[in-house]
Design a protein around this motif. Structure first.
Motif, PDB file in Angstrom:
ATOM      1  N   GLY A 221       0.947  -0.989  -0.100  1.00 44.35           N
ATOM      2  CA  GLY A 221      -0.045  -0.339   0.198  1.00 44.35           C
ATOM      3  C   GLY A 221       0.342   1.586   0.196  1.00 44.35           C
ATOM      4  O   GLY A 221       2.056   1.089  -0.343  1.00 44.35           O
ATOM      5  N   TYR A 222      -0.095   2.584   0.300  1.00 44.99           N
ATOM      6  CA  TYR A 222       0.770   3.691   0.115  1.00 44.99           C
ATOM      7  C   TYR A 222       0.479   4.219   1.457  1.00 44.99           C
ATOM      8  O   TYR A 222      -1.235   4.357   1.621  1.00 44.99           O
ATOM      9  CB  TYR A 222       1.439   3.948  -0.770  1.00 44.99           C
ATOM     10  N   VAL A 223       1.383   5.297   2.040  1.00 39.75           N
ATOM     11  CA  VAL A 223       0.123   6.666   2.749  1.00 39.75           C
ATOM     12  C   VAL A 223       0.756   8.431   1.933  1.00 39.75           C
ATOM     13  O   VAL A 223       1.547   8.073   0.882  1.00 39.75           O
ATOM     14  CB  VAL A 223       0.922   6.658   4.230  1.00 39.75           C
ATOM     15  N   LYS A 224      -0.595   8.852   2.207  1.00 38.69           N
ATOM     16  CA  LYS A 224      -0.482  10.156   1.679  1.00 38.69           C
ATOM     17  C   LYS A 224      -0.778  10.867   3.063  1.00 38.69           C
ATOM     18  O   LYS A 224      -1.542  10.660   3.570  1.00 38.69           O
ATOM     19  CB  LYS A 224      -1.855  10.527   0.901  1.00 38.69           C
ATOM     20  N   LEU A 225       0.221  12.236   2.852  1.00 38.47           N
ATOM     21  CA  LEU A 225       0.222  13.057   4.120  1.00 38.47           C
ATOM     22  C   LEU A 225      -0.565  13.919   3.830  1.00 38.47           C
ATOM     23  O   LEU A 225      -0.755  14.428   2.264  1.00 38.47           O
ATOM     24  CB  LEU A 225       1.754  13.340   4.123  1.00 38.47           C
ATOM     25  N   GLU A 226      -1.303  14.476   4.343  1.00 40.05           N
ATOM     26  CA  GLU A 226      -1.955  15.763   4.638  1.00 40.05           C
ATOM     27  C   GLU A 226      -1.050  16.545   3.415  1.00 40.05           C
ATOM     28  O   GLU A 226       0.264  17.133   3.408  1.00 40.05           O
ATOM     29  CB  GLU A 226      -2.028  16.793   5.440  1.00 40.05           C
ATOM     30  N   GLU A 227      -2.172  17.519   2.912  1.00 41.94           N
ATOM     31  CA  GLU A 227      -1.129  18.477   1.582  1.00 41.94           C
ATOM     32  C   GLU A 227      -0.549  19.865   2.884  1.00 41.94           C
ATOM     33  O   GLU A 227      -1.313  20.445   3.058  1.00 41.94           O
ATOM     34  CB  GLU A 227      -1.883  19.106   0.879  1.00 41.94           C
ATOM     35  N   ASN A 228       0.518  20.301   2.009  1.00 42.34           N
ATOM     36  CA  ASN A 228       1.540  21.729   2.608  1.00 42.34           C
ATOM     37  C   ASN A 228       1.360  21.490   4.237  1.00 42.34           C
ATOM     38  O   ASN A 228       1.396  22.336   5.236  1.00 42.34           O
ATOM     39  CB  ASN A 228       0.418  22.553   2.439  1.00 42.34           C
ATOM     40  N   ASN A 229       1.631  19.651   4.819  1.00 44.59           N
ATOM     41  CA  ASN A 229       1.925  19.560   6.541  1.00 44.59           C
ATOM     42  C   ASN A 229       2.888  19.744   6.472  1.00 44.59           C
ATOM     43  O   ASN A 229       4.102  18.159   6.590  1.00 44.59           O
ATOM     44  CB  ASN A 229       0.603  18.666   6.607  1.00 44.59           C
TER      45      ASN A 229
END
Length: 357
Positions: A221-229
């Motif tokens: 799988g993969y993880v997306k970080l919150e934009e601009n955090n």
């Protein structure tokens, strides 16, 4: 993401800080170039620019002469724009510690989990190289074994039906598309068994039948970080591992060394995918930086790396990208507001569930 298309020629000299008496004839000899009036004019312009810029004692980085110094400004790449709801297999990042608990510097190269810098050549495959480098590191972190995996597999095989960041192959894509493909395909082949043939940008290559693909390693799988955090980016980088990031690299071609602060916040153009491998503080200037792996060969910048100015999370500046659908982009993309130097904390991801086949 197509990335900046840069023709990287093998050179006897990787890069240099020029002096006023450095000539075009010496440049041709140093970098194995063909003499051309147009190239000479461009070289003279770049030399003058570097000399003028480096004369400023208050600069935080140095401009140099390298294999790109006689070339036109490289074409802009496809955008990192995408419709978040279209991401099929992404997980959301949850911070496990606070910034105050982190080490003052991180460099994953020292842990033996980062492969040597590679070269995408004239193919707009930065997205494939950044994804591959990030997965290589996470395979090594999980298994203790560092393999050189195949960016060519992504260029030839990863479909981009939603036209995110391009139309696929040498015409651009983004890491999320690559992760989705890798999960469905069962993983990566090693580079030796699926070598890179798209250097000139003339072909995406041919994708073999699944039964002929010699898969060595994969992800779940993969993880997306919150934009601009920026805080999340710093914590994830320190505690999880290298991260794939989308940036504005339109003015990186003459970077030589130091902490780069040359991106314009009011006119960002996110066009390149690279890998965050660390952070720290420059001893000479006291400036904080992000350590970024590029895919323009080891002759670029600091042995293939660039250090970007790192602002404190609470003081991270944001810019505007008014053309997120240049090229193809994803349907529904609109004006975006990337944050950090060159938008470095805007669009960030990493793979999970790394395994050996």
């Amino acid at each position: 993401m197509k990335g900046l298309v840069l023709a990287s020629l093998l050179a006897a000299v990787s890069s240099l800080v020029p002096t006023a008496d450095y000539t075009y004839e010496q440049f041709v000899e140093d970098f194995h170039k063909e003499i051309s009036p147009r190239a000479q004019s461009l070289f003279s312009q770049r030399l003058s620019e570097a000399l003028s810029f480096n004369a400023n004692p208050n600069r935080s980085y140095t401009k140099g002469i390298n294999q790109f110094s006689d070339q036109e400004a490289p074409p802009r790449g496809r955008k990192a724009s995408r419709v978040t709801s279209d991401l099929k297999l992404a997980s959301t990042y949850k911070r496990t510690v606070e910034i105050e608990e982190l080490p003052k510097e991180v460099d994953w190269r020292t842990a033996g989990v980062v492969t040597p810098v590679k070269n995408q050549g004239q193919c707009g495959s930065c997205w494939a190289f950044a994804t591959t480098a990030t997965v290589e590191s996470h395979i090594a972190l999980e298994t203790g074994l560092l393999f050189s995996l195949s960016p060519q597999q992504l260029v030839a095989c990863a479909p981009n039906t939603d036209h995110c960041g391009g139309i696929g192959g040498c015409m651009g894509s983004i890491p999320e598309v690559a992760y989705d493909y890798l999960i469905g395909a069962g993983g990566y082949a090693e580079e030796w068994s699926f070598p890179y043939i798209s250097y000139t940008g003339a072909t995406n290559g041919t994708c073999p039948a699944s039964e002929d693909l010699q898969v060595k390693a994969g992800i779940g799988g993969y993880v997306k970080l919150e934009e601009n955090n920026a805080a999340d980016v710093m914590v994830a980088l320190a505690t999880v591992g290298p991260l794939a990031v989308n940036v504005d690299a339109s003015n990186w071609h003459n970077y030589e060394s130091g902490v780069y602060d040359g991106c314009e916040y009011d006119a960002m153009d996110i066009d390149h995918v690279v890998v965050l491998v660390g952070y720290g503080t420059d001893e000479d200037t006291g400036l904080d930086y992000w350590l970024v792996r590029n895919s323009w060969s080891p002759t670029f910048g600091e042995a293939g790396y660039i250090r970007l100015l790192r602002e404190a999370p609470e003081d991270t500046k944001c810019g505007v990208d008014t053309t997120p659908q240049d090229g193809t982009g994803c349907d529904g993309a609109s004006t975006q507001y990337p944050c950090g130097q060159c938008g470095v904390v805007f669009d960030v991801s990493y793979p999970t569930g790394a395994f050996l086949a």
